[in-house]
Design an enzyme around this catalytic site. Sequence first.
Site, PDB file in Angstrom:
ATOM      1  CG  LEU A 138     -54.297  -3.937  16.844  1.00 57.64           C
ATOM      2  CD1 LEU A 138     -55.494  -3.115  16.363  1.00 57.64           C
ATOM      3  CD2 LEU A 138     -53.748  -4.778  15.779  1.00 57.64           C
ATOM      4  CD  GLU A 139     -53.476  -2.314  24.210  1.00 56.53           C
ATOM      5  OE1 GLU A 139     -53.378  -3.036  24.847  1.00 56.53           O
ATOM      6  OE2 GLU A 139     -54.622  -1.254  24.680  1.00 56.53           O
ATOM      7  CD  GLU A 181     -65.992  -2.888  25.165  1.00 55.54           C
ATOM      8  OE1 GLU A 181     -66.011  -4.427  25.112  1.00 55.54           O
ATOM      9  OE2 GLU A 181     -64.912  -2.870  25.951  1.00 55.54           O
ATOM     10  N   PRO A 198     -52.689  -9.259  35.192  1.00 60.26           N
ATOM     11  CG  PRO A 198     -52.449 -10.212  37.273  1.00 60.26           C
ATOM     12  CD  PRO A 198     -52.044  -9.504  36.650  1.00 60.26           C
ATOM     13  NE  ARG A 199     -58.938  -7.371  30.387  1.00 61.51           N
ATOM     14  CZ  ARG A 199     -59.515  -5.587  29.058  1.00 61.51           C
ATOM     15  NH1 ARG A 199     -57.814  -5.145  28.920  1.00 61.51           N
ATOM     16  NH2 ARG A 199     -60.037  -5.618  27.756  1.00 61.51           N
ATOM     17  CG  MET A 219     -57.049  -0.151  37.737  1.00 64.86           C
ATOM     18  SD  MET A 219     -57.103  -2.350  37.072  1.00 64.86           S
ATOM     19  CE  MET A 219     -58.199  -1.748  35.511  1.00 64.86           C
ATOM     20  N   GLY A 220     -54.687   0.959  34.252  1.00 65.59           N
ATOM     21  CA  GLY A 220     -53.530   1.791  33.304  1.00 65.59           C
ATOM     22  C   GLY A 220     -52.560   1.828  32.867  1.00 65.59           C
TER      23      GLY A 220
END
Length: 435
Positions: A349-350, A68, A279-280, A320-321
């Site tokens: 979409l990425e 989001e 990993p998420r 991260m990121g």
Amino acid sequence: MIQPVPFFKTPFWYNWLLACIKPIYRWRLNKRSGHLADFQDELTERFGPFQPAKNRQVIWFHAVSVGETNAAQPLVEHYLQQGQPVLITNTTRTGQARAKALFAQRYPELFQAVFLPVDQQPLLDAFIDCYQPKILLLMETELWPNLLQCVAQRGIPQLLLNARLSEKSAKGYAKLKRLTYPMLSQLNWIAAQDQATLQRFADLGKSVSEMSVVGNVKFDITAPDWVVTKAAQLKQDWQLSHRKIMVLASTHAPEELQLLTELKAALQADQNLLCIVVPRHPERFDEVFQITQQLGLNTKRRSLQQAIDANTQVYLADSMGELWLWYALSQVAYVGGSLNEPGGGHNILEPVALGVATVLGKNYFNFQVIVDEFVKQDAVNIVQDAVQAQEQLLALLENTDQRQHMLQHATTILHSNQGSVLRHIQLIDQFLASV
């Protein structure tokens, strides 16, 4: 002129249940994050007392987690560039980390990111008093009864943007219609991704005169400027030009174990093959590293600043990121959260935007409409299990023509659906003009 919306008092049973759950929630936060240096800040942001706001009269975005937050990025960027103060609230630590990574350094005076307080009226009233938002912009799905009530009572417009509602989620909301109807009625507008979502909200009681289909802002996606430059540098530094590289992105348990088990033989047989695993959730980084060790795969870790060398079979992107960067290094991708149960999937979409051929599992209901359109045009591959995923990933790495065929179709779909960001901005500006 903004049309006033009714506000409904949240049922007693909801507030009673929340009061009972609150100590358990706080205990779980402590168990998950109590060892982290910023844990005390998280507690005060979620439970009060709130620190003084950096800005008041803010444009307030609420984005649950990473997905989001990424969806909100072009909208947030637009208003920050206009010099308007923006507040982002998140529910998850990963979401807040993403928000800060995107904006904190570039807009230090205008931007602030904090956790959304627990959904209790006294906390939310104090929070609203602190920031005095001009408008509340909720991204995609998350609705909280007391939050919507408190905002509606102040006469602050609140919009649900890039809204999506799966058939499964709609059935869940329908079971709690006495809670759902008031929440939807207190929203000034719902900007739906597609007609199916709009109809599901209408079936739940939202007036069609307070909704519109504006498309999905995620189709307007572009890689950050730094990604291509950084990827080119890493390809040179790590000598990756000849490597066949796949990325397992945003994976959940047990996907890493299942996929790496199936890929092990190929990784051991072909020294040019490289698998990047992302990993998420950061709390699982060490767990995934242990999986690679148990499988006997030569693994390097991003968190240790280790470089990929000729013997590296798996690169654990435990940072991260940087997901865009790992996509930019790859030729094919598996988008995770789609073979696990119940799954739901993540954003395809990425990788598509970076020209990466994409595979995902059958459980992609969080992105049903998007993925279905790509499936119809043979622009992504859907697999039933880890065996099929391994077969498809390796086949795409070997077959350049097949990859290009998929990507041509995918790019066409991507471009034909763009323009939603502008439509969202036009909608938001209509409400901002009246406050």
